[in-house]
Motif scaffolding. Structure first.
Motif, PDB file in Angstrom:
ATOM      1  N   SER A 299      28.845   5.502  31.957  1.00 18.62           N
ATOM      2  CA  SER A 299      29.401   4.702  32.803  1.00 18.62           C
ATOM      3  C   SER A 299      28.749   4.545  34.409  1.00 18.62           C
ATOM      4  CB  SER A 299      30.771   4.786  33.172  1.00 18.62           C
ATOM      5  OG  SER A 299      31.165   6.207  33.790  1.00 18.62           O
ATOM      6  N   GLN A 300      27.946   5.569  34.638  1.00 19.69           N
ATOM      7  CA  GLN A 300      27.269   5.702  35.715  1.00 19.69           C
ATOM      8  C   GLN A 300      26.196   4.985  35.832  1.00 19.69           C
ATOM      9  OE1 GLN A 300      29.066   7.174  38.535  1.00 19.69           O
ATOM     10  NE2 GLN A 300      30.501   7.321  36.622  1.00 19.69           N
TER      11      GLN A 300
ATOM     12  N   ASP B 227      30.867  -1.456  32.920  1.00 15.37           N
ATOM     13  CA  ASP B 227      31.960  -0.671  32.606  1.00 15.37           C
ATOM     14  C   ASP B 227      33.374  -1.251  32.998  1.00 15.37           C
ATOM     15  OD1 ASP B 227      33.890   1.260  31.785  1.00 15.37           O
ATOM     16  OD2 ASP B 227      33.519   2.656  33.453  1.00 15.37           O
TER      17      ASP B 227
ATOM     18  N   PRO C 145      37.230   1.572  27.477  1.00 10.61           N
ATOM     19  CA  PRO C 145      37.772   2.893  26.969  1.00 10.61           C
ATOM     20  C   PRO C 145      38.214   2.565  25.682  1.00 10.61           C
ATOM     21  CG  PRO C 145      38.396   2.667  29.326  1.00 10.61           C
ATOM     22  CD  PRO C 145      37.685   1.236  28.931  1.00 10.61           C
TER      23      PRO C 145
ATOM     24  N   GLU D 256      44.976  16.005  33.472  1.00  9.44           N
ATOM     25  CA  GLU D 256      44.011  15.982  32.400  1.00  9.44           C
ATOM     26  C   GLU D 256      44.195  16.933  31.077  1.00  9.44           C
ATOM     27  OE1 GLU D 256      39.414  14.479  32.110  1.00  9.44           O
ATOM     28  OE2 GLU D 256      40.277  15.452  33.849  1.00  9.44           O
TER      29      GLU D 256
ATOM     30  N   GLU E 188      34.420  11.335  25.768  1.00 12.83           N
ATOM     31  CA  GLU E 188      34.956  11.333  27.092  1.00 12.83           C
ATOM     32  C   GLU E 188      33.273  11.582  27.793  1.00 12.83           C
ATOM     33  OE1 GLU E 188      37.333  10.824  30.408  1.00 12.83           O
ATOM     34  OE2 GLU E 188      38.125  10.797  28.162  1.00 12.83           O
ATOM     35  N   THR E 189      33.118  12.781  27.599  1.00  9.54           N
ATOM     36  CA  THR E 189      31.706  13.364  28.311  1.00  9.54           C
ATOM     37  C   THR E 189      30.688  12.232  28.123  1.00  9.54           C
ATOM     38  OG1 THR E 189      32.341  15.391  27.692  1.00  9.54           O
ATOM     39  CG2 THR E 189      30.285  15.256  28.595  1.00  9.54           C
TER      40      THR E 189
ATOM     41  N   TYR F 218      30.745   9.135  27.792  1.00 11.49           N
ATOM     42  CA  TYR F 218      31.166   8.016  28.430  1.00 11.49           C
ATOM     43  C   TYR F 218      31.249   8.075  29.952  1.00 11.49           C
ATOM     44  CZ  TYR F 218      33.910   3.419  29.035  1.00 11.49           C
ATOM     45  OH  TYR F 218      34.454   2.381  29.579  1.00 11.49           O
ATOM     46  N   GLN F 219      31.563   9.196  30.399  1.00 11.82           N
ATOM     47  CA  GLN F 219      31.657   9.123  31.910  1.00 11.82           C
ATOM     48  C   GLN F 219      30.311   9.069  32.289  1.00 11.82           C
ATOM     49  OE1 GLN F 219      33.898  12.956  32.816  1.00 11.82           O
ATOM     50  NE2 GLN F 219      35.747  11.875  32.412  1.00 11.82           N
ATOM     51  N   HIS F 220      29.215   9.879  31.434  1.00 12.54           N
ATOM     52  CA  HIS F 220      27.720   9.752  32.059  1.00 12.54           C
ATOM     53  C   HIS F 220      27.339   8.424  31.860  1.00 12.54           C
ATOM     54  CE1 HIS F 220      23.755  10.983  32.266  1.00 12.54           C
ATOM     55  NE2 HIS F 220      23.450  10.565  31.087  1.00 12.54           N
TER      56      HIS F 220
ATOM     57  N   LEU G  62      34.908   3.895  24.196  1.00  8.56           N
ATOM     58  CA  LEU G  62      35.372   5.721  24.455  1.00  8.56           C
ATOM     59  C   LEU G  62      36.002   6.090  23.300  1.00  8.56           C
ATOM     60  CD1 LEU G  62      35.892   8.507  25.796  1.00  8.56           C
ATOM     61  CD2 LEU G  62      37.506   7.169  27.179  1.00  8.56           C
TER      62      LEU G  62
END
Length: 281
Positions: A263-264, A192, A211, A157, A256-257, A259-261, A231
């Motif tokens: 997506s949950q 998602d 994304p 990453e 990114e940050t 989106y990850q949050h 994203l």
């Protein structure tokens, strides 16, 4: 006419619209047939009409053409030309992918195998610089090596922008400001699509997250989705333009940050007008 589009323009494992008309094209045609053709109240043009005087004034200050008709014609022509160029390019690219898939089938090689073959290997076969006795076995071995390299690459990453050598060791994702489209407000279940195949579940009335949305994801607009979140992407990206055309609330390029949050979550609240995205559940 649009059968060459596919989610993931470069993905040979993703079926093109022509191969899955029932999934991709029929819903779009059905919604078009059921549409009254009436524009939504206000429409996306409201924001442009509000911003136009400021833009024209700024252009005039820079000594650039600032006549409203000329500026609008330039913007419209530039955007349409860019979109058509992508459309024409992806048509040829899709034809190449399908030709490669047909060749693979003649060798007993599936699309998943071909997806992991290096382009250099295929070019070597075509140029005659590679001389395997059993072409299919050689390609399969090269595909296995490519799959191993891809697995390794996916574990690495890196930051969106490399500025110094230390960025390879550690970094923090920069905060991103989403590009909100429209002024609509939606509270709906969240889906998602990262890692999901198209058509795995109904998207009707959902806030859809993806994304990166290339033109091959236009099929989403035939699914009755409530809102769109991506994203990657900018204010003038393909999906931002399409969301504006459909009057669909959207947040493009949230980073990114975030989106990850998000997506949950199972339910999201998207308020494009007030530039807010909140987790409801």
């Amino acid at each position: 006419r649009y059968g060459h589009l596919r989610p993931g323009t470069y993905d040979i494992t993703s079926p093109c619209y022509a191969a899955e008309t029932g999934r991709y094209l029929d819903p779009l045609l059905q919604r078009l047939a059921n549409s009254s053709g009436d524009a939504e109240s206000g429409g996306p043009g409201v924001e442009w009409r509000q911003a136009r005087p400021r833009l024209l004034e700024a252009l005039a200050e820079l000594g650039l053409p600032a006549e409203a008709g000329a500026v609008e014609t330039f913007l419209r022509t530039a955007i349409e030309g860019r979109e058509y160029a992508k459309f024409a390019f992806s048509r040829n690219l899709s034809a190449a992918l399908e030709a490669l898939a047909d060749w693979g089938a003649s060798q007993g090689l599936g699309r998943d195998t071909l997806a992991d073959v290096m382009l250099e290997d295929l070019l070597a076969l075509r140029a005659g610089t590679a001389h395997p006795e059993a072409v299919a076995d050689w390609v399969a071995r090269r595909a296995a090596e490519g799959a191993a390299e891809r697995t390794l690459a996916e574990r690495i990453e890196l930051p969106p922008l490399l500025c110094r050598a230390s960025d390879f060791d550690g970094f923090e994702y920069p905060s991103s400001q989403p590009n909100f489209v429209g002024s609509g407000c939606v509270t709906a279940p969240c889906v998602d699509l990262a890692g999901q195949a198209a058509g795995e579940r109904s998207l009707q009335g959902c806030v859809v997250m993806i994304p990166q949305a290339d033109p091959g994801h236009d099929w989403l607009f035939g699914q009755g989705i409530a809102a769109l979140i991506t994203l990657y992407g900018g204010a003038n990206s393909h999906m931002a333009i399409r969301a504006a055309e459909f009057g669909l609330p959207a947040a493009i390029g949230i980073g990114e940050t975030r989106y990850q949050h998000l997506s949950q979550a199972s339910v999201l609240h998207l308020d494009a007008g007030n530039r807010q995205i909140q987790v409801v559940q």
